[in-house]
Design a protein around this motif. Structure first.
Motif, PDB file in Angstrom:
ATOM      1  N   TYR A 119       0.831  -1.208   0.000  1.00 50.36           N
ATOM      2  CA  TYR A 119       0.000   0.000   0.000  1.00 50.36           C
ATOM      3  C   TYR A 119       0.864   1.256   0.000  1.00 50.36           C
ATOM      4  CZ  TYR A 119      -2.439   3.841   2.303  1.00 50.36           C
ATOM      5  OH  TYR A 119      -2.915   5.076   2.646  1.00 50.36           O
ATOM      6  N   LEU A 120       1.838   1.315   0.893  1.00 47.21           N
ATOM      7  CA  LEU A 120       2.656   2.520   1.034  1.00 47.21           C
ATOM      8  C   LEU A 120       3.487   2.813  -0.216  1.00 47.21           C
ATOM      9  CD1 LEU A 120       3.781   1.997   4.728  1.00 47.21           C
ATOM     10  CD2 LEU A 120       2.235   3.785   3.888  1.00 47.21           C
ATOM     11  N   ASN A 121       3.804   1.785  -0.994  1.00 51.17           N
ATOM     12  CA  ASN A 121       4.569   1.963  -2.229  1.00 51.17           C
ATOM     13  C   ASN A 121       3.683   2.175  -3.448  1.00 51.17           C
ATOM     14  OD1 ASN A 121       7.215   1.814  -1.183  1.00 51.17           O
ATOM     15  ND2 ASN A 121       7.087  -0.415  -1.074  1.00 51.17           N
ATOM     16  N   SER A 122       2.368   2.216  -3.240  1.00 51.06           N
ATOM     17  CA  SER A 122       1.441   2.371  -4.361  1.00 51.06           C
ATOM     18  C   SER A 122       0.841   3.774  -4.396  1.00 51.06           C
ATOM     19  CB  SER A 122       0.303   1.350  -4.251  1.00 51.06           C
ATOM     20  OG  SER A 122      -0.640   1.754  -3.261  1.00 51.06           O
ATOM     21  N   SER A 123       0.198   4.085  -5.506  1.00 54.98           N
ATOM     22  CA  SER A 123      -0.462   5.391  -5.625  1.00 54.98           C
ATOM     23  C   SER A 123      -1.673   5.494  -4.704  1.00 54.98           C
ATOM     24  CB  SER A 123      -0.895   5.623  -7.080  1.00 54.98           C
ATOM     25  OG  SER A 123      -1.795   4.611  -7.496  1.00 54.98           O
ATOM     26  N   LEU A 124      -2.175   4.362  -4.209  1.00 48.82           N
ATOM     27  CA  LEU A 124      -3.320   4.392  -3.292  1.00 48.82           C
ATOM     28  C   LEU A 124      -3.012   5.171  -2.024  1.00 48.82           C
ATOM     29  CD1 LEU A 124      -5.045   0.875  -3.190  1.00 48.82           C
ATOM     30  CD2 LEU A 124      -5.806   2.959  -4.316  1.00 48.82           C
ATOM     31  N   SER A 125      -1.744   5.180  -1.609  1.00 51.53           N
ATOM     32  CA  SER A 125      -1.379   5.884  -0.381  1.00 51.53           C
ATOM     33  C   SER A 125      -1.601   7.388  -0.493  1.00 51.53           C
ATOM     34  CB  SER A 125       0.084   5.606  -0.025  1.00 51.53           C
ATOM     35  OG  SER A 125       0.959   6.107  -1.019  1.00 51.53           O
ATOM     36  N   LYS A 126      -1.833   7.869  -1.725  1.00 49.28           N
ATOM     37  CA  LYS A 126      -2.110   9.299  -1.930  1.00 49.28           C
ATOM     38  C   LYS A 126      -3.610   9.580  -1.962  1.00 49.28           C
ATOM     39  CE  LYS A 126       2.290  10.280  -2.702  1.00 49.28           C
ATOM     40  NZ  LYS A 126       2.854   8.919  -2.541  1.00 49.28           N
ATOM     41  N   THR A 127      -4.427   8.544  -2.137  1.00 49.82           N
ATOM     42  CA  THR A 127      -5.867   8.766  -2.317  1.00 49.82           C
ATOM     43  C   THR A 127      -6.738   8.017  -1.325  1.00 49.82           C
ATOM     44  OG1 THR A 127      -5.988   6.936  -3.923  1.00 49.82           O
ATOM     45  CG2 THR A 127      -5.581   9.159  -4.796  1.00 49.82           C
ATOM     46  N   ARG A 128      -6.190   7.000  -0.666  1.00 50.65           N
ATOM     47  CA  ARG A 128      -6.981   6.198   0.278  1.00 50.65           C
ATOM     48  C   ARG A 128      -6.179   5.929   1.538  1.00 50.65           C
ATOM     49  NH1 ARG A 128     -11.707   3.981  -1.126  1.00 50.65           N
ATOM     50  NH2 ARG A 128     -12.244   3.583  -3.298  1.00 50.65           N
ATOM     51  N   GLY A 129      -6.885   5.673   2.623  1.00 53.48           N
ATOM     52  CA  GLY A 129      -6.246   5.203   3.837  1.00 53.48           C
ATOM     53  C   GLY A 129      -6.286   3.683   3.890  1.00 53.48           C
ATOM     54  N   PHE A 130      -5.595   3.119   4.885  1.00 53.74           N
ATOM     55  CA  PHE A 130      -5.517   1.662   5.028  1.00 53.74           C
ATOM     56  C   PHE A 130      -5.262   1.361   6.503  1.00 53.74           C
ATOM     57  CE2 PHE A 130      -2.789  -2.310   3.979  1.00 53.74           C
ATOM     58  CZ  PHE A 130      -3.898  -3.142   4.064  1.00 53.74           C
ATOM     59  N   HIS A 131      -5.898   0.316   7.022  1.00 55.88           N
ATOM     60  CA  HIS A 131      -5.726  -0.033   8.431  1.00 55.88           C
ATOM     61  C   HIS A 131      -5.372  -1.521   8.569  1.00 55.88           C
ATOM     62  CE1 HIS A 131      -7.321   0.200  12.827  1.00 55.88           C
ATOM     63  NE2 HIS A 131      -6.039   0.477  12.755  1.00 55.88           N
ATOM     64  N   PRO A 132      -4.102  -1.861   8.298  1.00 49.97           N
ATOM     65  CA  PRO A 132      -3.690  -3.271   8.342  1.00 49.97           C
ATOM     66  C   PRO A 132      -3.311  -3.745   9.745  1.00 49.97           C
ATOM     67  CG  PRO A 132      -1.864  -1.930   7.600  1.00 49.97           C
ATOM     68  CD  PRO A 132      -3.019  -0.985   7.812  1.00 49.97           C
ATOM     69  N   THR A 133      -4.195  -3.485  10.703  1.00 51.34           N
ATOM     70  CA  THR A 133      -3.950  -3.955  12.057  1.00 51.34           C
ATOM     71  C   THR A 133      -4.228  -5.452  12.151  1.00 51.34           C
ATOM     72  OG1 THR A 133      -4.496  -3.564  14.385  1.00 51.34           O
ATOM     73  CG2 THR A 133      -6.295  -3.438  12.812  1.00 51.34           C
TER      74      THR A 133
END
Length: 255
Positions: A119-133
Motif C-alpha cells: 500500500y505505502l509503495n502504491s499510488s493508493l497511499s495518496k488517495t486512500r487510507g488503510f488499516h492493516p492492524t
C-alpha cells in the motif's frame, strides 16, 4: 445492487465497532452497519466500497469474497450490509499470534507488514487510507493473509472521519468523534501515516507476544529496510518504547 427490507436475523459471532458480524452459515458472516442515509448518499458509499475492494486487490492484497447490499430501512432511509466469507476464530491473525508458535507469529507479522508496504509503495497511499492492524486480518489454512475489514472504505482522512461519525454505534462515540478533533485524529492517523501504521502493527504483536519482542522487531526492521527504507529510521525510533499509550489501548478496545 440488492435491496431488501427483511435481513436475516441470527446470533452474533463476535463484536466489532462499526458492525456486529453475524454468522449466517458455516462459510459466511453478515456485517450490519449503523448508517441511516438517503438513497443517493448510500449509493455513493456502496460504490466507494466496491472500488475499495477493487483498488486493494489490484495492488496484491487478498480480500475474501465480499458482497455489499443496500438495505431499505423505510421512510426513505437506507443502510449498508456486507456479506463475507467466514474464517474460524483460530484463523484470525490475533489469535494466531497470541496462541500460536514463534514461527506462526512471525509469519503473520511478516505478511501483514508486506501488505502495508504494498500500500505505502502504491499510488493508493495518496488517495486512500488503510488499516492493516492484526484484528483486521485472517489467514487461510494455507497461511495466506486476507484483509477482512473493508469498512469504512477509506478515502481522505477528513472523509473517513465523517464516515466514522455517521456509522458510530452509539451517541457517546458519535459526539466524541464529532466534537473532538484530537480524538478523531488519534483514531485515523494510523490509516494514513506510514510510520504510525507499521508501528501500530508491530507494537500490537509485541503486546500479544512480549517474549518475542526482539524477534518481532528484527523481522519488522528487515522488511522495512527492504521494502520501505525511508521509514526505517523513524520506525526504529518508535520501537525504543514499544508500549502503547493508555489512550491507544482505550481507543482500540472500543474500535
Amino acid at each position: 445492487m440488492k435491496q431488501t427490507r427483511n435481513p436475516l436475523r441470527v446470533p452474533q459471532a463476535h463484536l466489532g465497532f462499526f458492525s456486529k458480524p453475524i454468522t449466517i452459515s458455516k462459510s459466511h458472516v453478515l456485517k450490519k452497519y449503523n448508517l441511516k442515509e438517503d438513497k443517493d448518499a448510500i449509493k455513493k458509499i456502496y460504490k466507494n466500497h466496491e472500488s475499495f475492494l477493487e483498488d486493494f486487490r489490484n495492488i496484491g492484497i487478498k480480500i475474501p469474497k465480499t458482497t455489499g447490499e443496500i438495505i431499505s430501512l423505510g421512510k426513505n432511509k437506507y443502510t449498508l450490509y456486507i456479506t463475507q466469507s467466514r474464517f474460524s476464530k483460530e484463523r484470525l491473525a490475533g489469535e494466531i499470534v497470541k496462541n500460536g508458535s514463534r514461527e506462526n507469529a512471525l509469519m503473520v507479522l511478516e505478511k501483514i507488514i508486506i501488505d502495508a508496504s504494498k500500500y505505502l509503495n502504491s499510488s493508493l497511499s495518496k488517495t486512500r487510507g488503510f488499516h492493516p492492524t492484526l484484528r483486521n486480518y485472517a489467514f487461510s489454512e494455507e497461511d495466506e493473509a486476507y484483509l477482512i475489514d473493508t469498512f469504512p472504505p477509506y478515502t481522505t482522512q477528513e472523509e473517513t472521519k465523517k464516515m466514522m461519525i455517521a456509522a458510530s454505534p452509539n451517541i457517546i462515540t458519535k459526539l466524541g468523534l464529532k466534537y473532538s478533533d484530537h480524538l478523531a485524529n488519534y483514531f485515523t492517523k494510523e490509516y494514513y501515516d506510514g510510520t504510525e501504521m507499521i508501528s501500530g502493527i508491530i507494537k500490537t504483536a509485541i503486546r500479544m507476544k512480549p517474549n518475542l519482542r526482539n524477534d518481532l522487531e528484527e523481522l519488522t526492521l528487515n522488511i522495512v529496510d527492504k521494502n520501505i527504507p525511508s521509514l526505517k529510521k523513524q520506525i526504529k525510533k518508535t520501537l525504543e518504547n514499544p508500549k502503547q499509550s493508555l489512550l491507544w489501548k482505550i481507543a482500540h478496545k472500543i474500535y
